[in-house]
Design an enzyme around this catalytic site. Structure first.
Site, PDB file in Angstrom:
ATOM      1  CG  HIS A 311      -1.810   0.627   1.215  1.00 17.00           C
ATOM      2  ND1 HIS A 311      -1.667   2.606   1.648  1.00 17.00           N
ATOM      3  CD2 HIS A 311      -3.232   0.455   0.586  1.00 17.00           C
ATOM      4  CE1 HIS A 311      -2.731   2.890   1.297  1.00 17.00           C
ATOM      5  NE2 HIS A 311      -4.098   1.668   0.818  1.00 17.00           N
ATOM      6  CG  ASP A 368      -8.409  -4.583  -2.956  1.00 18.28           C
ATOM      7  OD1 ASP A 368      -9.582  -3.981  -2.370  1.00 18.28           O
ATOM      8  OD2 ASP A 368      -7.829  -2.765  -3.200  1.00 18.28           O
TER       9      ASP A 368
HETATM   10  N1  ACO Z   1       4.007  -7.505  -4.636  1.00 18.71           N
HETATM   11  C1  ACO Z   1       5.814  -8.079  -4.762  1.00 18.71           C
HETATM   12  N2  ACO Z   1       6.625  -6.872  -4.722  1.00 18.71           N
HETATM   13  C2  ACO Z   1       5.892  -5.567  -4.301  1.00 18.71           C
HETATM   14  C3  ACO Z   1       4.210  -5.459  -4.330  1.00 18.71           C
HETATM   15  C4  ACO Z   1       3.759  -6.289  -4.195  1.00 18.71           C
HETATM   16  N3  ACO Z   1       2.170  -6.607  -4.247  1.00 18.71           N
HETATM   17  N4  ACO Z   1       3.895  -4.684  -3.762  1.00 18.71           N
HETATM   18  C5  ACO Z   1       5.073  -3.051  -4.161  1.00 18.71           C
HETATM   19  N5  ACO Z   1       6.035  -4.646  -4.438  1.00 18.71           N
HETATM   20  C6  ACO Z   1       7.669  -4.127  -4.387  1.00 18.71           C
HETATM   21  C7  ACO Z   1       7.926  -3.013  -5.562  1.00 18.71           C
HETATM   22  O1  ACO Z   1       7.801  -4.294  -7.197  1.00 18.71           O
HETATM   23  C8  ACO Z   1       8.826  -2.531  -5.368  1.00 18.71           C
HETATM   24  O2  ACO Z   1      10.337  -3.013  -4.731  1.00 18.71           O
HETATM   25  P1  ACO Z   1      11.767  -2.571  -5.102  1.00 18.71           P
HETATM   26  O3  ACO Z   1      11.946  -1.907  -4.350  1.00 18.71           O
HETATM   27  O4  ACO Z   1      12.406  -3.957  -5.031  1.00 18.71           O
HETATM   28  O5  ACO Z   1      11.392  -1.690  -6.531  1.00 18.71           O
HETATM   29  C9  ACO Z   1       8.800  -1.565  -3.482  1.00 18.71           C
HETATM   30  O6  ACO Z   1       7.857  -3.183  -3.466  1.00 18.71           O
HETATM   31  C10 ACO Z   1       7.832  -0.335  -3.531  1.00 18.71           C
HETATM   32  O7  ACO Z   1       6.799  -1.029  -4.194  1.00 18.71           O
HETATM   33  P2  ACO Z   1       6.208   0.218  -5.093  1.00 18.71           P
HETATM   34  O8  ACO Z   1       5.663  -0.233  -6.148  1.00 18.71           O
HETATM   35  O9  ACO Z   1       7.311   1.242  -4.908  1.00 18.71           O
HETATM   36  O10 ACO Z   1       5.347   0.981  -3.897  1.00 18.71           O
HETATM   37  P3  ACO Z   1       3.770   1.989  -4.230  1.00 18.71           P
HETATM   38  O11 ACO Z   1       4.280   2.231  -3.164  1.00 18.71           O
HETATM   39  O12 ACO Z   1       4.036   3.124  -5.537  1.00 18.71           O
HETATM   40  O13 ACO Z   1       2.911   1.472  -5.085  1.00 18.71           O
HETATM   41  C11 ACO Z   1       0.685  -0.332  -4.529  1.00 18.71           C
HETATM   42  C12 ACO Z   1       2.070   0.574  -3.803  1.00 18.71           C
HETATM   43  C13 ACO Z   1       0.805   0.664  -6.171  1.00 18.71           C
HETATM   44  C14 ACO Z   1      -0.447  -0.699  -3.657  1.00 18.71           C
HETATM   45  C15 ACO Z   1       1.587  -1.528  -5.099  1.00 18.71           C
HETATM   46  O14 ACO Z   1       2.157  -2.090  -4.030  1.00 18.71           O
HETATM   47  C16 ACO Z   1       0.753  -2.678  -5.346  1.00 18.71           C
HETATM   48  O15 ACO Z   1       0.818  -2.414  -7.108  1.00 18.71           O
HETATM   49  N6  ACO Z   1      -0.030  -3.604  -5.094  1.00 18.71           N
HETATM   50  C17 ACO Z   1      -0.112  -4.315  -5.304  1.00 18.71           C
HETATM   51  C18 ACO Z   1      -1.724  -4.124  -6.086  1.00 18.71           C
HETATM   52  C19 ACO Z   1      -2.687  -3.959  -5.272  1.00 18.71           C
HETATM   53  O16 ACO Z   1      -3.255  -5.055  -3.995  1.00 18.71           O
HETATM   54  N7  ACO Z   1      -3.550  -2.698  -5.053  1.00 18.71           N
HETATM   55  C20 ACO Z   1      -5.092  -2.831  -4.272  1.00 18.71           C
HETATM   56  C21 ACO Z   1      -4.205  -0.817  -3.181  1.00 18.71           C
HETATM   57  S1  ACO Z   1      -4.945  -0.959  -1.392  1.00 18.71           S
HETATM   58  C22 ACO Z   1      -6.384   0.146  -2.466  1.00 18.71           C
HETATM   59  O17 ACO Z   1      -5.702   0.791  -3.610  1.00 18.71           O
HETATM   60  C23 ACO Z   1      -7.670  -0.005  -2.412  1.00 18.71           C
END
Ligand code: ACO
Length: 433
Positions: A311, A368
């Site tokens: 998140h 979610d």
């Molecule tokens: N699975 C695996 N790796 C992940 C995940 C995941 N679900 N989420 C983040 N990471 C990793 C990224 O690859 C990144 O790794 P790095 O540092 O080695 O490059 C690190 O964790 C940080 O991730 P970001 O994408 O930079 O974090 P950001 O805050 O931009 O994104 C997000 C948050 C979009 C929610 C992300 O965690 C994600 O894509 N999760 C899966 C989708 C999801 O469940 N969305 C619902 C969010 S809640 C809502 O909207 C109600």
């Protein structure tokens, strides 16, 4: 730190220049750097892609502390609201700022009940769309389309006209969502029923048919109400910021919320609950183990993410996910459902919470992760998951839109950029390129 001892300004040094910037203090200790005059003073702008470190407004609606896993609507902890309140009471709280009296809540419920019907001609809109069209697209279009029926609703309307738009939106959205669903199955549309509560009516609109009596299951209605409460607001997330941003151009409430629905549709936002179920089904049917899937989720080259994890703000447990994990067990037990997807979800969660990759990145289950499993147990089709998320988020969007228009600091949203393209060059005619 008391108000008197809190620092009032910060100094920014750029080369040999020193610039004083005001600090803004929130009631929960958050400090914001007021950079509004930065460009005028220093010809410098802030660079913050995704606005991850930008406070776009002051807000009194929702407080969340992602490090501590705290979520409060108007000061009330989400855990207490989930246990004791109802969705419409929470809607009132978010929109009006205080819990309603018993009488005011009854009036509010009554007002909503008597605005649930859609204009009859709008039925033609639903039937003219492809049956397989995603219901989020249909809902976004239909909500935007409400402005065509209620053309008198503008951003600067007096409170009573705005209130009429608020009531209409909360009342009609379930009917719109259900029509989108019924059309996808080529089933007849149902009229709302005024003898039912808000969530019971949603179930009736979705599942009843004109040929027989339908009695909504109270266990399902209660679970749905809980889901709606948990989704009701989440401060300046992507869809809410969209609603505020569109509203900042003085677009009306229906148009602004329609844009919010589109933003919520994306798989990185509200669309994640659908993606969670699809992921669990693919693991279940694809013969992969949870461990094998987790290896893929950690491998950047695989382009796979553990959906429902991570998140932007929560770097700890999402309190809504905790409530939902418990609710998931309760609902499945009470409905006598054994769902292998829940077992897989728990296995994935167990692995993730003890895996260095997820621990180091502070990736925890978000709202979610379990909501999709409950929706599935309630018999709600996968395509409709995000629609239910929007239904829950409506009060938040409305409250934030209204707050924006009352805010003295509010201006049209218009971020700057750091231009990195070509510098000036001369046009070359086509025959010379
Ligand atoms: N699975 C695996 N790796 C992940 C995940 C995941 N679900 N989420 C983040 N990471 C990793 C990224 O690859 C990144 O790794 P790095 O540092 O080695 O490059 C690190 O964790 C940080 O991730 P970001 O994408 O930079 O974090 P950001 O805050 O931009 O994104 C997000 C948050 C979009 C929610 C992300 O965690 C994600 O894509 N999760 C899966 C989708 C999801 O469940 N969305 C619902 C969010 S809640 C809502 O909207 C109600």
């Amino acid at each position: 730190m008391t108000t008197e001892t809190q620092p009032k300004t910060a100094k920014l040094t750029i080369g040999d220049r020193e610039i004083d910037l005001d600090l803004i203090h929130g009631t929960e200790g958050e400090i914001g750097l007021d950079i509004r005059k930065l460009r005028a003073q220093a010809n410098v702008i802030a660079y913050d892609p995704g606005f991850a470190n930008t406070g776009s407004c002051r807000s009194e609606i929702t407080f969340l502390d992602g490090e501590k896993g705290i979520l409060r609507y108007r000061g009330y902890p989400i855990e207490q609201l989930a246990e004791h309140s109802s969705f419409l009471e929470v809607a009132w709280l978010l929109i009006k700022g205080e819990l309603p009296t018993k009488e005011r809540l009854a009036e509010f419920e009554h007002e909503i009940k008597y605005h649930t019907m859609l204009k009859e001609s709008l039925k033609g809109f639903f039937t003219s769309l492809p049956r397989m069209g995603h219901p989020m697209a249909i809902c976004a279009a239909a909500v935007g389309g409400l402005s065509t029926f209620y053309q008198d609703v503008k951003y600067d309307d007096p409170e009573d006209k705005r209130w009429a738009a608020v009531i209409r939106l909360l009342a009609k959205f379930p009917t719109i969502a259900a029509y989108a669903y019924k059309h996808s199955l080529r089933l007849p549309f149902m009229y709302p029923r005024n003898d039912l509560g808000y969530t019971e009516n949603i179930l009736h609109l979705l599942y009843a048919n004109p040929c027989e009596e339908y009695a909504p299951d109270p266990v399902i209605a209660k679970a749905l109400d809980l889901l709606l409460i948990l989704h009701a607001d989440h401060e300046q997330n992507c869809s809410t910021s969209t609603v505020r941003m569109v509203g900042s151009s003085h677009a009306n409430l229906f148009a602004s919320v329609s844009a919010g629905i589109s933003a919520l549709w994306g798989p990185l936002h509200g669309g994640a609950n659908q993606k969670v179920i699809e992921m669990l089904i693919s693991i279940h049917e694809g013969g992969k183990t949870a461990q094998q899937f987790m290896e893929m989720a950690k491998d950047k080259k695989s382009n796979t993410r553990l959906m429902g994890f991570g998140h932007r703000v929560y770097k700890n447990h999402d309190p809504r996910a905790r409530i939902l994990q418990q609710a998931c067990d309760d609902v499945l037990n009470r409905l006598g459902i054994h769902n292998p997807l829940l077992e897989i979800a728990k296995e994935l969660e167990g692995i993730a919470l003890s895996d260095d990759y997820f621990i180091e990145r502070k990736l925890y289950p978000n709202v979610d992760f379990y909501s999709g499993i409950i929706y599935q147990a309630l018999g709600i089709p996968v395509d409709m998951f995000t629609v239910f998320f929007s239904m829950g988020r409506l009060p938040g969007w409305i409250a934030q839109w209204l707050e924006f228009h009352r805010d003295e600091d509010a201006r049209i949203s218009r971020p700057r950029q750091i231009y990195t393209g070509a510098t000036e060059r001369d046009y070359v005619p086509a025959h010379k390129r």
